[in-house]
Design a protein around this motif. Structure first.
Motif, PDB file in Angstrom:
ATOM      1  N   THR A  97      -8.853   4.617 -10.784  1.00 13.21           N
ATOM      2  CA  THR A  97      -9.574   3.403 -11.162  1.00 13.21           C
ATOM      3  C   THR A  97      -9.144   2.208 -10.325  1.00 13.21           C
ATOM      4  O   THR A  97      -9.888   1.248 -10.173  1.00 13.21           O
ATOM      5  CB  THR A  97      -9.336   3.096 -12.650  1.00 13.21           C
ATOM      6  N   TYR A  98      -7.936   2.263  -9.776  1.00 12.30           N
ATOM      7  CA  TYR A  98      -7.364   1.113  -9.081  1.00 12.30           C
ATOM      8  C   TYR A  98      -7.005   1.472  -7.643  1.00 12.30           C
ATOM      9  O   TYR A  98      -6.868   2.639  -7.292  1.00 12.30           O
ATOM     10  CB  TYR A  98      -6.108   0.633  -9.831  1.00 12.30           C
ATOM     11  N   PRO A  99      -6.796   0.447  -6.795  1.00 17.18           N
ATOM     12  CA  PRO A  99      -6.370   0.728  -5.406  1.00 17.18           C
ATOM     13  C   PRO A  99      -4.994   1.387  -5.382  1.00 17.18           C
ATOM     14  O   PRO A  99      -4.235   1.312  -6.345  1.00 17.18           O
ATOM     15  CB  PRO A  99      -6.322  -0.674  -4.778  1.00 17.18           C
ATOM     16  N   ASN A 100      -4.682   2.020  -4.256  1.00 19.03           N
ATOM     17  CA  ASN A 100      -3.383   2.682  -4.089  1.00 19.03           C
ATOM     18  C   ASN A 100      -2.324   1.641  -3.734  1.00 19.03           C
ATOM     19  O   ASN A 100      -1.841   1.552  -2.608  1.00 19.03           O
ATOM     20  CB  ASN A 100      -3.473   3.746  -2.994  1.00 19.03           C
ATOM     21  N   LYS A 101      -1.952   0.845  -4.736  1.00 18.34           N
ATOM     22  CA  LYS A 101      -1.086  -0.301  -4.507  1.00 18.34           C
ATOM     23  C   LYS A 101       0.192  -0.199  -5.328  1.00 18.34           C
ATOM     24  O   LYS A 101       0.249   0.499  -6.332  1.00 18.34           O
ATOM     25  CB  LYS A 101      -1.812  -1.593  -4.900  1.00 18.34           C
ATOM     26  N   ASP A 135       0.513   2.167  -8.916  1.00 14.97           N
ATOM     27  CA  ASP A 135      -0.693   2.688  -9.571  1.00 14.97           C
ATOM     28  C   ASP A 135      -0.920   4.133  -9.147  1.00 14.97           C
ATOM     29  O   ASP A 135      -0.956   4.451  -7.957  1.00 14.97           O
ATOM     30  CB  ASP A 135      -1.910   1.844  -9.185  1.00 14.97           C
ATOM     31  N   HIS A 193      -3.185   0.910 -17.117  1.00 16.58           N
ATOM     32  CA  HIS A 193      -2.826   1.536 -15.848  1.00 16.58           C
ATOM     33  C   HIS A 193      -1.984   2.784 -16.073  1.00 16.58           C
ATOM     34  O   HIS A 193      -1.120   2.818 -16.944  1.00 16.58           O
ATOM     35  CB  HIS A 193      -2.021   0.560 -14.979  1.00 16.58           C
ATOM     36  N   THR A 222       1.230   5.192   0.721  1.00 14.80           N
ATOM     37  CA  THR A 222       0.613   6.000   1.757  1.00 14.80           C
ATOM     38  C   THR A 222       0.766   7.482   1.435  1.00 14.80           C
ATOM     39  O   THR A 222       1.461   7.860   0.493  1.00 14.80           O
ATOM     40  CB  THR A 222       1.248   5.698   3.128  1.00 14.80           C
ATOM     41  N   ASP A 244       0.834  -1.197   0.000  1.00 15.31           N
ATOM     42  CA  ASP A 244       0.000   0.000   0.000  1.00 15.31           C
ATOM     43  C   ASP A 244       0.869   1.248   0.000  1.00 15.31           C
ATOM     44  O   ASP A 244       1.698   1.429   0.897  1.00 15.31           O
ATOM     45  CB  ASP A 244      -0.900   0.028   1.241  1.00 15.31           C
TER      46      ASP A 244
END
Length: 396
Positions: A156-160, A152, A126, A76, A74
């Motif tokens: 559209t996508y998670p904060n990964k 990313d 992405h 931050t 993740d």
């Protein structure tokens, strides 16, 4: 006729004004042009073809989209006050990576380097920020390997983000293998499918983002490469990116280039590089003015010709440079030592701006409808911020 006291005072003021102007002009240092023809590249994009084909057959190829669908870290929010003009946002790595004294982020590039502004700069669906890292064999140890991180930057996508180990193919086509690449990875440029990573004393190593390989996890953190005909470990990384080629540099000048960092200039289809040097008293780095050199890609391609001659070369008046960018005849140089971002354009001259400590590479982010950005990052343990500023805040 003797001058009056009033006239003498006026003359002294004029002389002081003239001296101040001259000193100011000297302080606004500018690069000097070097003969570009003394710098050349030789490229080989096929030296690992047989090995990579065999590795792909054994391990299986993963797309960038598949890698990001399995992103396991993740990102931050930035909590530091960076104090830079034109700040627009960014992110920090997770606590493990932010405080890791054995791994150091260095280079930065984005999917907008790779594909431009079309489709919001998406590569394989992405919008991505890519950071290169080097790994030591323990805190304070020697360089042991290198990796990239795909992040990313897309609602559209998670904060990964996901880490991918950089490897060099070895072995034979019948028994393919790979090994670590212990390089500084001080700069990185993504152009089309090709990823160029600066290798300090050689030039650049080349990777193909469509040739990410899947590896086995579950081994020890020290295991690397082939364990059996069907098992390949990579320090517990689930993905590796094997080298596909090499771009080596040569010069007829008095010193070989030190490839400290690189960046892509999309409008001119070229990569620019610069050197980290010191003004004096450095043991590990050259003690001389650094150079910046531009190398054009082959016409209409994301590769260099077999032999490439530089199209621009500069000697710089600034030191401790960890970042470089160029766009439409304008240049930016980031100094970690001075905490400054230097700007220079032939038409308007140079300017100096305040910048962050621990500064590393720069990447130019084009935008069709909003201000263009400069992306950069900090390597400082505990303060590994990846951030963007409006490019317009850093000109003359």
């Amino acid at each position: 006729m003797p001058l009056s006291k009033k006239a003498l005072l006026l003359l002294a003021c004029v002389l002081m004004s003239t001296t101040t102007t001259v000193a100011g002009a000297q302080a606004a240092a500018a690069p000097t042009v070097l003969p570009a023809g003394q710098f050349t590249l030789r490229s080989d994009y096929h030296q690992f073809d047989a090995l990579n084909s065999a590795l792909g057959s054994k391990l299986g190829v993963a797309s960038v989209h598949a890698v990001m669908a399995n992103a396991n870290h993740d990102r931050t929010a930035i909590t530091d006050s960076l104090g830079v003009a034109g700040y627009t946002g960014g992110f920090k790595f997770d606590s493990g990576d932010n405080g890791d004294c054995a791994n150091y982020p260095q280079g930065i590039t984005t999917s907008r380097d790779a594909v431009g502004t079309a489709n919001s700069g998406n590569y394989d669906g992405h919008q991505l920020v890519l950071v290169s890292w080097y790994t030591k064999d323990g805190c304070g140890g020697d360089q042991a390997r290198s990796r990239i991180t795909l992040v990313d930057w897309d609602a559209t996508y998670p904060n990964k983000y996901r880490k991918i180990l950089l490897v060099e193919p070895t072995g034979t086509a019948a028994v393919p293998d790979f090994r670590d690449i212990p390089m500084h990875a001080g700069g990185v440029s993504w152009y089309g499918d090709h990823l160029y990573v600066a290798d300090t004393n050689r030039g650049m190593r080349v990777f193909d983002m469509k040739k990410i390989l899947k590896t086995d996890t579950g081994g020890s953190a020290s295991q690397i490469g082939r364990q059996s005909d069907t098992t390949y470990y990579a320090h517990n990384y689930a993905y590796v990116l094997p080298q596909v080629g090499t771009v080596t540099a040569a010069t007829t000048s008095d010193a070989a280039l030190k490839w400290s960092t690189i960046s892509l200039d999309r409008p001119t289809a070229s990569i620019v590089m610069t050197e980290y040097t010191c003004q004096a008293d450095c043991d590990k780095y050259p003690n001389r003015p650094p150079r910046a050199v531009r190398f054009p890609f082959a016409s209409g391609a994301t590769t260099f010709a077999a032999t490439t001659t530089a199209s621009e070369a500069l000697r710089l008046p600034w030191y401790n440079l960890n970042g470089v960018a160029s766009h439409n005849s304008r240049w930016w140089f980031a100094s970690s030592g001075a905490k400054k971002l230097y700007y220079w354009a032939p038409a308007t001259g140079s300017a100096t701006h305040n910048w962050v400590g621990g500064a590393e590479s720069i990447s130019y982010w084009e935008h069709d409808t909003e201000p263009d950005l400069l992306w950069s990052l900090q390597e400082t343990v505990g303060h590994r911020n990846v951030f963007a500023v409006e490019q317009a805040s850093y000109g003359s």
